[in-house]
Write a protein that holds these residues in place. Structure first.
Motif, PDB file in Angstrom:
ATOM      1  N   SER A 226       0.842  -1.190   0.000  1.00 22.52           N
ATOM      2  CA  SER A 226       0.000   0.000   0.000  1.00 22.52           C
ATOM      3  C   SER A 226       0.881   1.244   0.000  1.00 22.52           C
ATOM      4  CB  SER A 226      -0.917   0.020   1.221  1.00 22.52           C
ATOM      5  OG  SER A 226      -0.193   0.335   2.398  1.00 22.52           O
ATOM      6  N   VAL A 227       0.378   2.313  -0.583  1.00 22.17           N
ATOM      7  CA  VAL A 227       1.118   3.568  -0.602  1.00 22.17           C
ATOM      8  C   VAL A 227       1.349   4.057   0.825  1.00 22.17           C
ATOM      9  CG1 VAL A 227       1.049   5.991  -1.310  1.00 22.17           C
ATOM     10  CG2 VAL A 227       0.283   4.203  -2.894  1.00 22.17           C
ATOM     11  N   ASP A 228       0.340   3.888   1.685  1.00 19.70           N
ATOM     12  CA  ASP A 228       0.488   4.304   3.083  1.00 19.70           C
ATOM     13  C   ASP A 228       1.619   3.549   3.773  1.00 19.70           C
ATOM     14  OD1 ASP A 228      -1.468   6.229   3.038  1.00 19.70           O
ATOM     15  OD2 ASP A 228      -3.049   4.926   3.820  1.00 19.70           O
ATOM     16  N   GLU A 229       1.768   2.271   3.456  1.00 15.47           N
ATOM     17  CA  GLU A 229       2.847   1.493   4.073  1.00 15.47           C
ATOM     18  C   GLU A 229       4.209   1.992   3.600  1.00 15.47           C
ATOM     19  OE1 GLU A 229       4.369  -3.146   4.602  1.00 15.47           O
ATOM     20  OE2 GLU A 229       2.637  -2.702   3.326  1.00 15.47           O
ATOM     21  N   ILE A 230       4.307   2.356   2.336  1.00 11.92           N
ATOM     22  CA  ILE A 230       5.578   2.866   1.809  1.00 11.92           C
ATOM     23  C   ILE A 230       5.963   4.165   2.515  1.00 11.92           C
ATOM     24  CG2 ILE A 230       6.739   3.764  -0.254  1.00 11.92           C
ATOM     25  CD1 ILE A 230       4.940   1.866  -1.897  1.00 11.92           C
ATOM     26  N   ILE A 231       4.957   4.943   2.896  1.00 12.57           N
ATOM     27  CA  ILE A 231       5.210   6.206   3.587  1.00 12.57           C
ATOM     28  C   ILE A 231       5.496   5.989   5.071  1.00 12.57           C
ATOM     29  CG2 ILE A 231       4.204   8.432   4.247  1.00 12.57           C
ATOM     30  CD1 ILE A 231       2.453   8.160   1.674  1.00 12.57           C
ATOM     31  N   ASN A 232       4.741   5.094   5.702  1.00  8.16           N
ATOM     32  CA  ASN A 232       4.807   4.974   7.165  1.00  8.16           C
ATOM     33  C   ASN A 232       5.425   3.680   7.681  1.00  8.16           C
ATOM     34  OD1 ASN A 232       3.317   7.471   7.620  1.00  8.16           O
ATOM     35  ND2 ASN A 232       1.531   6.366   6.841  1.00  8.16           N
ATOM     36  N   GLY A 233       5.614   2.702   6.807  1.00  9.90           N
ATOM     37  CA  GLY A 233       6.094   1.399   7.248  1.00  9.90           C
ATOM     38  C   GLY A 233       7.578   1.369   7.566  1.00  9.90           C
ATOM     39  N   ASP A 234       7.968   0.401   8.377  1.00 11.46           N
ATOM     40  CA  ASP A 234       9.370   0.252   8.751  1.00 11.46           C
ATOM     41  C   ASP A 234      10.234  -0.054   7.526  1.00 11.46           C
ATOM     42  OD1 ASP A 234       8.642   0.642  11.333  1.00 11.46           O
ATOM     43  OD2 ASP A 234       8.784  -1.453  11.951  1.00 11.46           O
ATOM     44  N   LEU A 235      11.392   0.578   7.486  1.00 14.04           N
ATOM     45  CA  LEU A 235      12.424   0.316   6.473  1.00 14.04           C
ATOM     46  C   LEU A 235      11.949   0.593   5.052  1.00 14.04           C
ATOM     47  CD1 LEU A 235      13.828  -2.990   8.006  1.00 14.04           C
ATOM     48  CD2 LEU A 235      14.821  -0.709   8.185  1.00 14.04           C
ATOM     49  N   LEU A 236      10.996   1.496   4.912  1.00 14.24           N
ATOM     50  CA  LEU A 236      10.550   1.906   3.581  1.00 14.24           C
ATOM     51  C   LEU A 236      10.842   3.387   3.388  1.00 14.24           C
ATOM     52  CD1 LEU A 236       7.408  -0.356   3.376  1.00 14.24           C
ATOM     53  CD2 LEU A 236       9.325  -0.383   1.768  1.00 14.24           C
ATOM     54  N   TRP A 237      10.327   3.998   2.358  1.00 13.39           N
ATOM     55  CA  TRP A 237      10.797   5.329   1.931  1.00 13.39           C
ATOM     56  C   TRP A 237      10.559   6.426   2.967  1.00 13.39           C
ATOM     57  CZ3 TRP A 237       8.472   5.580  -3.707  1.00 13.39           C
ATOM     58  CH2 TRP A 237       9.048   4.551  -4.471  1.00 13.39           C
ATOM     59  N   GLY A 238       9.374   6.420   3.558  1.00 13.71           N
ATOM     60  CA  GLY A 238       9.039   7.507   4.468  1.00 13.71           C
ATOM     61  C   GLY A 238      10.015   7.628   5.616  1.00 13.71           C
TER      62      GLY A 238
END
Length: 292
Positions: A226-238
């Motif tokens: 999910s886009v939200d996970e990419i922003i807020n998830g551990d070890l991702l872009w955000g």
């Protein structure tokens, strides 16, 4: 978890290439009593260099026939052949990601600051206090505050020690300052203020961002994020690159037009997802780095 194994030395210019070259030519280089003379660094600096190479996951330690030795990893071999001088921001961003990922339990302070610590602007004393508190809550043994202070000092220098523009011979800057992920300013109140910065998509390189997505999908055996996970998830872009939603969407739009491996947008239950192609992260990296 590991603390202050860098001997208080952030990575200096040219250290990376010296270290990879030394291991490529002599697998037991870091076990040599006179390694410091061969490479032209102090003994503690050599220990720090070994630490950084292990933390970056570009070398690994193995025992063969009863002897310990170091070998270049697949990533180490790729970078040794294509960008051992760390001239590409993509290379720096990938190594930064490995530090934040802390897969070998070598770089706890990097994982904590980018992945766990939520404040974007803080005084240096308060930053140290927060790290000490977190370590105390998560460690079974007591860790000296002196070691934790060294970690915080090194973290800040790692991303802020820029080259002296008036000195072409300057060799004590850190190449990772080019990523512009952190800023330290003197507040005028007797302490520095440390701020997380959001680097530009073009500065980090879309190859790096794609590599992070692919690696995440392989580790979690998924192909939909999910886009939200990419922003807020551990070890991702955000978290890893301090990306906002706007920058995340900007980068995803670019990757949706990738000439060989375009990602796909998928809308499910009123949520935006992206579908990532099945390709090995390292195979992808090889094709991208070799292009440049």
């Amino acid at each position: 978890m590991a603390y202050a194994r860098h001997q208080s030395f952030y990575l200096r210019d040219k250290w990376f290439s010296k270290g990879l070259r030394s291991v490529e030519h002599d697998k037991r280089f870091f076990f040599n009593e006179f390694a410091f003379e061969q490479i032209g660094l102090g003994k503690n600096m050599v220990e720090a260099l070994k630490y950084w190479l292990l933390a970056f996951n570009v070398i690994e330690e193995r025992s063969e026939e009863g002897q310990k030795a170091h070998y270049l990893t697949e990533l180490g071999e790729l970078l040794y052949g294509n960008d051992k001088l760390l001239q590409k921001n993509e290379t720096l961003a990938i190594l930064h990601y490995n530090l934040v990922q802390n897969a070998n339990d070598q770089s706890t302070v990097f994982q904590w600051y980018f992945n766990i610590y939520k404040e974007t602007s803080v005084s240096k004393p308060d930053l140290l206090k927060s790290f000490v508190t977190w370590v105390g809550q998560n460690e079974s043994k007591e860790i000296s505050e002196k070691s934790l202070k060294r970690d915080i000092d090194c973290l800040i220098q790692f991303y802020t020690k820029k080259p002296d523009e008036n000195d072409p011979e300057d060799v004590i800057f850190c190449p990772f300052s080019k990523l512009n992920l952190l800023k330290s300013e003197h507040s005028g109140e007797g302490y520095d203020t440390v701020k997380k910065l959001s680097s530009e998509v073009s500065s980090l390189g879309t190859a790096t961002l794609y590599y992070v997505l692919l690696n995440h999908c392989v580790l979690h055996e998924i192909d939909l994020l999910s886009v939200d996970e990419i922003i807020n998830g551990d070890l991702l872009w955000g978290k890893t690159f301090n990306f906002s939603r706007n920058k995340t969407i900007e980068a995803l739009n670019i990757l949706s037009n990738h000439e060989k491996y375009p990602i796909e947008y998928v809308r499910t239950n009123n949520l935006d997802y992206v579908k990532v192609p099945h390709i090995s992260p390292m195979e992808f990296l090889k094709t991208e780095l070799l292009k440049g």
